[in-house]
Motif scaffolding. Structure first.
Motif, PDB file in Angstrom:
ATOM      1  N   VAL A  72       0.858  -1.189   0.000  1.00 32.17           N
ATOM      2  CA  VAL A  72       0.000   0.000   0.000  1.00 32.17           C
ATOM      3  C   VAL A  72       0.890   1.234   0.000  1.00 32.17           C
ATOM      4  O   VAL A  72       1.860   1.310   0.776  1.00 32.17           O
TER       5      VAL A  72
ATOM      6  N   VAL B 187     -12.344   5.308  -7.174  1.00 31.28           N
ATOM      7  CA  VAL B 187     -11.923   6.488  -6.411  1.00 31.28           C
ATOM      8  C   VAL B 187     -10.617   6.203  -5.682  1.00 31.28           C
ATOM      9  O   VAL B 187     -10.453   5.129  -5.083  1.00 31.28           O
TER      10      VAL B 187
ATOM     11  N   GLY C 254      -6.837  -3.198  -8.181  1.00 30.64           N
ATOM     12  CA  GLY C 254      -7.509  -1.937  -7.896  1.00 30.64           C
ATOM     13  C   GLY C 254      -8.697  -2.131  -6.970  1.00 30.64           C
ATOM     14  O   GLY C 254      -9.201  -3.236  -6.799  1.00 30.64           O
TER      15      GLY C 254
ATOM     16  N   PHE D 144       3.369   5.339  -4.338  1.00 29.02           N
ATOM     17  CA  PHE D 144       4.679   4.666  -4.318  1.00 29.02           C
ATOM     18  C   PHE D 144       5.740   5.505  -5.012  1.00 29.02           C
ATOM     19  O   PHE D 144       5.470   6.139  -6.031  1.00 29.02           O
TER      20      PHE D 144
ATOM     21  N   ASP E 119       1.653   5.403   0.556  1.00 25.63           N
ATOM     22  CA  ASP E 119       1.251   6.391   1.573  1.00 25.63           C
ATOM     23  C   ASP E 119       0.499   7.538   0.886  1.00 25.63           C
ATOM     24  O   ASP E 119       0.007   7.375  -0.239  1.00 25.63           O
TER      25      ASP E 119
END
Ligand SMILES: C[S@@+](CC[C@H](N)C(=O)[O-])C[C@H]1O[C@@H](n2cnc3c(N)ncnc32)[C@H](O)[C@@H]1O
Length: 192
Positions: A139, A166, A162, A145, A141
């Protein structure tokens, strides 16, 4: 085991941040701390089958193992205290441990897990066959990435996945994945 690896581009790897101003003094470690809550804590409990790695600025890693974690509370401040203490002492305690290194060190620890990289616009998780055990999700931040990390994760065989149209916050991405895995597990349990 479900594993979440949160790649913090700016998050500090030292304990020198203020609990009273976590976002302003820690390189947005607050984002990563909220990911701990989303990955490990449910209403009135800890997910014992979840491990979370926080990659801090590419130089240090905090690992929290739900199987042995103790005294995890859902508020951001108390989780920030847990991370701060771990960074200050470097000791492994109550399911929380610290190591030097970056994404490569985490990748080397993931063994035979099926690797996924959460990426906006990638094929939807709902049409994706997740493994019945040992899925590890990377994941980004608040900045997403960095390219070297993305390359290393993809080179290790991670498949992009995905979560809908959104772009959501990192901790919400973890909550969505957890919910999908919960649903898969429940429907497997229902199937005779
Ligand atoms: C706040 S988003 C990053 C936004 C960043 N500005 C960017 O453009 O990459 C944090 C992370 O959550 C995950 N994420 C958020 N929304 C997602 C979505 N719709 N599909 C897949 N992953 C998502 C991704 O790993 C992303 O790097």
């Amino acid at each position: 085991v479900r594993t979440f690896v949160v790649v913090g581009r700016t998050a500090t790897a030292t304990p020198d941040f203020l609990l009273d101003d976590l976002p302003g003094t820690s390189g947005r470690l607050d984002v990563l701390v909220r990911c701990i809550r989303a990955a490990l804590l449910v209403s009135h409990g800890v997910r014992r089958d979840v491990v979370v790695y926080l990659v801090l600025g590419g130089s240090r890693i905090v690992r929290i193992d739900g199987a042995t974690a103790q005294f995890l509370r859902p508020d951001e401040r108390s989780l920030a205290v847990t991370v701060k203490k771990a960074l200050a002492t470097g000791e492994s305690k109550r399911g929380v441990s610290v190591a030097d290194g970056g994404i490569d060190v985490v990748l080397a620890e993931l063994g035979g897990a099926t690797l996924w990289i959460l990426d906006e616009g990638a094929p939807d998780i709902r049409g994706t066959a997740l493994a019945s055990t040992d899925n590890a999700f990377f994941v980004g931040d608040h900045l997403g990435f960095d390219e070297p990390s993305r390359k290393a994760i993809l080179a290790a065989g991670a498949q992009p996945v995905g979560l809908g149209p959104v772009s959501v916050h990192s901790e919400d991405a973890i909550a969505i994945v957890s919910n999908e895995l919960d649903r898969c597990q429940a429907s497997r349990a229902d199937t005779p």
